[in-house]
Design an enzyme around this catalytic site. Structure first.
Site, PDB file in Angstrom:
ATOM      1  N   GLU A 259       0.835  -1.200   0.000  1.00  0.00           N
ATOM      2  CA  GLU A 259       0.000   0.000   0.000  1.00  0.00           C
ATOM      3  C   GLU A 259       0.876   1.259   0.000  1.00  0.00           C
ATOM      4  O   GLU A 259       1.810   1.372   0.789  1.00  0.00           O
ATOM      5  CB  GLU A 259      -0.897  -0.005   1.232  1.00  0.00           C
ATOM      6  CG  GLU A 259      -1.789   1.212   1.370  1.00  0.00           C
ATOM      7  CD  GLU A 259      -2.568   1.222   2.679  1.00  0.00           C
ATOM      8  OE1 GLU A 259      -3.551   1.974   2.767  1.00  0.00           O
ATOM      9  OE2 GLU A 259      -2.193   0.480   3.613  1.00  0.00           O
ATOM     10  N   LYS A 315      -9.779   2.009  -3.239  1.00  0.00           N
ATOM     11  CA  LYS A 315     -10.282   1.530  -1.954  1.00  0.00           C
ATOM     12  C   LYS A 315     -11.686   2.043  -1.691  1.00  0.00           C
ATOM     13  O   LYS A 315     -11.962   3.240  -1.767  1.00  0.00           O
ATOM     14  CB  LYS A 315      -9.333   1.968  -0.833  1.00  0.00           C
ATOM     15  CG  LYS A 315      -9.651   1.352   0.523  1.00  0.00           C
ATOM     16  CD  LYS A 315      -8.597   1.743   1.551  1.00  0.00           C
ATOM     17  CE  LYS A 315      -8.851   1.084   2.891  1.00  0.00           C
ATOM     18  NZ  LYS A 315      -7.855   1.494   3.910  1.00  0.00           N
ATOM     19  N   CYS A 367      -5.597  -2.917   2.825  1.00  0.00           N
ATOM     20  CA  CYS A 367      -5.379  -2.760   4.262  1.00  0.00           C
ATOM     21  C   CYS A 367      -6.600  -3.170   5.085  1.00  0.00           C
ATOM     22  O   CYS A 367      -6.955  -4.341   5.158  1.00  0.00           O
ATOM     23  CB  CYS A 367      -4.960  -1.315   4.551  1.00  0.00           C
ATOM     24  SG  CYS A 367      -4.312  -1.063   6.226  1.00  0.00           S
TER      25      CYS A 367
END
Length: 488
Positions: A259, A315, A367
Site C-alpha cells: 500500500e 479503496k 489494508c
C-alpha cells in the site's frame, strides 16, 4: 444458571477477565479454546441481573477486550500521530470505552427483551447480532470478532460454510451450553459434541485449481513511517522498491508492492514507475498500491497495474481518522492527531471489476478492508485470486499486525482462494486456499518472498451467500427467549 448471583463488583471483574481471555484467543496467543470460556463467564448468572446491570457487565467485558486487544491504538496515536503521552492515553481510553458500548447496548437490549427460557440459544444469537451491529454502525469495526480466532482450530471447516459469524455463533453457543452442562443439564454435552465433531465430516476444499499457478514475488520495503512522506523518504522508497524489483528472477509472473509503496501521487511517481516497467522481464506484471488524484480534486487510495496486467482498484471502505476525518469542521486543527498527513481520501465505487494478470482475475482489498468478511466475499465471487496490500507500520511492534494477518488468513479460508498479502514492514505472506501460510517474510526487515499462488475456481457456500444466513439464524435463536410483552 438463572439462580446464580454474584456481588456486582465480582461480576464486573469476571466480565473484565472474560474480555481479556477473548484477546488471548487471537494472534499472537491463539488460545482459541478460551473463547467459549469467555462467553460462559458472561453467561453465568446473567438472568439474575437487571438490564442496567447487564449493560454494565457488557461494558466491562468490552473494556477488557478492547483495552487488551487494541492497545496498538496508543502506538498509532502517540508514535505516529505526534500526540503527547497524556493526550494519547486519554484518546486511547476514549476509544476503548466507546467500543465497549457496543457490548453494553447489546446485553442491555438482550436482558430487556429476553428471559431465561432457552437462554443458551438466545444469548448466543444476541452475541452474533451484536457483532453484526459492530460491523456496520459508524462505518464498522469488526476487529476481534469471537470467530476470528478459529482459522487454526477444529472449527475451521465451518468457515467456508458460514464465515466468521458462524464461527462466532458456534463459539458462543458452546460457551452457554458448557455452563448448562456444569449445572447438571447433562444433555448439553450432545449439541456441543455435534458442533465440534461435524467439521470432521465437512469437505476440506470447496474450490478447485483453475489453470497453472502464478509465480509471484511480494516486496517489503520496511521504510520509516516518520520520514516516509519527506523528500528523503520518497527517494528511499523509490530506490528500495526499484532495487528489490530488479533483484527478482525473470520467471516471476507477478510482482506486488504494498500500500502506498511510493509516498507520492501517481502522476508524481510516473517517471519512476516507467523506469521500473521498462526493466520488467517480458511477461512480468507489477501491481502496486499508490495514491491517485483527479481533476475534480478527489483523492484515492489505489492499486494500479504495470507491465502485463490490466485494471486498477480504488479503496472502497476508508479508515476514519486515518483516511478521512469524521466531523471535520469540528475536529480539524484541534490537535495534531486529527491533522491527516495527506488529503482526505474519496471512497472508490462499490462494483469495481477485478484486475487481470496472465489471464487470472484478482480481487483486491486494501489494508483495513480485509477485515470485512462480506466485502471480501463480494470480491471473491468474481476473482480467482485475492490480494491485499497494507501499511501496518502504524501498528509499530504491537500485536496489531498479527491480528490483522489472522483475519486475512480467515478471508482466504472462507472463500477458498489463495491470498497474496504485501505489507510495508510485515507481515508479508502468501496464504493458500485453506488459510495456511506457504511463504512469509521476516517482520521489520527489507525483504521479498517468492512463491506460487494457485488461481481457484468455484465458490464456497459463504462466498455465494455472504453472512446473511448466519445473521438470520442468530435472529431466529433469539426468538424463543423473547418475553412477548412481559416486563423483566
Amino acid at each position: 444458571m438463572s439462580e446464580l448471583r454474584f456481588a456486582p463488583l465480582f461480576g464486573c471483574l469476571l466480565a473484565l477477565a472474560a474480555g481479556v481471555l477473548t484477546t488471548l484467543t487471537a494472534s499472537p496467543f491463539e488460545l482459541w479454546w478460551l473463547g467459549p470460556v469467555a462467553v460462559g463467564l458472561l453467561y453465568l448468572g446473567f438472568h439474575a441481573l437487571t438490564p442496567g446491570q447487564a449493560a454494565l457487565r457488557g461494558w466491562c467485558y468490552g473494556l477488557g477486550l478492547f483495552g487488551s486487544g487494541t492497545s496498538w491504538v496508543y502506538v498509532s496515536i502517540h508514535d505516529y500521530g505526534y500526540t503527547g503521552v497524556p493526550l494519547a492515553v486519554f484518546l486511547t481510553a476514549l476509544f476503548v470505552a466507546s467500543m465497549a458500548l457496543f457490548l453494553a447496548v447489546t446485553l442491555w437490549l438482550y436482558r430487556r427483551l429476553c428471559g431465561p427460557r432457552l437462554a443458551f440459544l438466545s444469548f448466543a444469537g444476541a452475541w452474533v447480532l451484536g457483532e453484526w451491529l459492530r460491523t456496520w454502525l459508524f462505518t464498522g469495526f469488526p476487529w476481534l470478532l469471537l470467530g476470528s480466532a478459529h482459522v487454526d482450530s477444529p472449527l475451521a471447516p465451518w468457515a467456508p460454510i458460514g464465515g466468521v459469524y458462524l464461527l462466532s455463533l458456534i463459539t458462543a453457543l458452546t460457551g452457554t451450553l458448557l455452563v448448562e452442562f456444569l449445572v447438571r443439564r447433562w444433555w448439553a454435552a450432545v449439541p456441543v459434541a455435534a458442533l465440534w465433531l461435524v467439521p470432521l465430516a465437512l469437505p476440506t476444499q470447496w474450490t478447485q485449481p483453475a489453470g497453472e499457478p502464478l509465480r509471484v514475488a511480494l516486496l517489503q520495503g520496511n521504510l520509516d513511517q516518520l520520514i516516509k512522506w519527506t523528500s528523503e523518504g520518497q527517494r528511499e522508497a523509490a530506490n528500495t522498491y526499484s532495487a528489490l524489483t530488479r533483484a527478482q528472477p525473470d520467471d516471476v509472473d507477478l510482482i506486488v508492492w504494498p500500500e502506498a509503496a511510493l509516498p507520492m501521487f501517481e502522476d508524481q511517481a510516473r517517471p519512476i514507475l516507467e523506469r521500473v516497467q521498462s526493466n520488467l522481464s517480458s511477461g512480468t506484471a507489477l501491481l502496486t498500491g499508490i495514491l491517485q488524484r483527479d481533476a475534480e480534486g478527489s483523492y484515492f487510495n489505489s492499486v494500479i497495474a504495470l507491465g502485463e496486467a490490466e485494471g486498477e482498484y480504488r479503496k472502497e471502505h476508508l479508515v476514519p481518522f486515518g483516511e478521512y476525518l469524521p466531523l471535520e469542521s469540528l475536529l480539524a486543527g484541534t490537535i495534531a492527531f486529527f491533522d491527516l498527513p495527506m488529503p482526505a481520501m474519496t471512497p472508490g465505487p462499490a462494483n469495481q471489476a477485478p484486475m487481470r494478470v496472465a489471464g487470472t482475475t484478482i480481487g483486491n482489498a486494501i489494508c483495513y478492508e480485509i477485515i470485512y468478511a462480506d466485502l471480501v466475499a463480494k470480491r471473491a465471487r468474481d476473482s480467482e485470486l485475492l490480494m491485499t496490500v497494507s501499511n501496518d507500520t502504524w501498528f509499530g511492534e504491537s500485536i496489531g499486525p498479527l491480528q490483522h494477518l489472522q483475519m486475512a488468513r480467515l478471508r482466504a479460508l472462507e472463500n477458498g482462494r489463495y491470498l497474496m498479502r504485501a505489507t510495508s514492514n510485515g507481515l508479508t505472506v502468501i496464504v493458500d486456499a485453506r488459510g495456511r501460510i506457504t511463504a512469509r517474510a521476516p517482520q521489520f526487515e527489507v525483504a521479498s518472498i517468492t512463491g506460487e499462488a494457485q488461481p481457484m475456481r468455484g465458490l464456497t457456500p459463504f462466498t455465494r451467500t455472504g453472512s446473511w444466513p448466519t445473521w438470520l439464524l442468530a435472529a431466529l435463536l433469539v426468538l424463543p427467549g423473547l418475553r412477548l410483552g412481559r416486563r423483566p
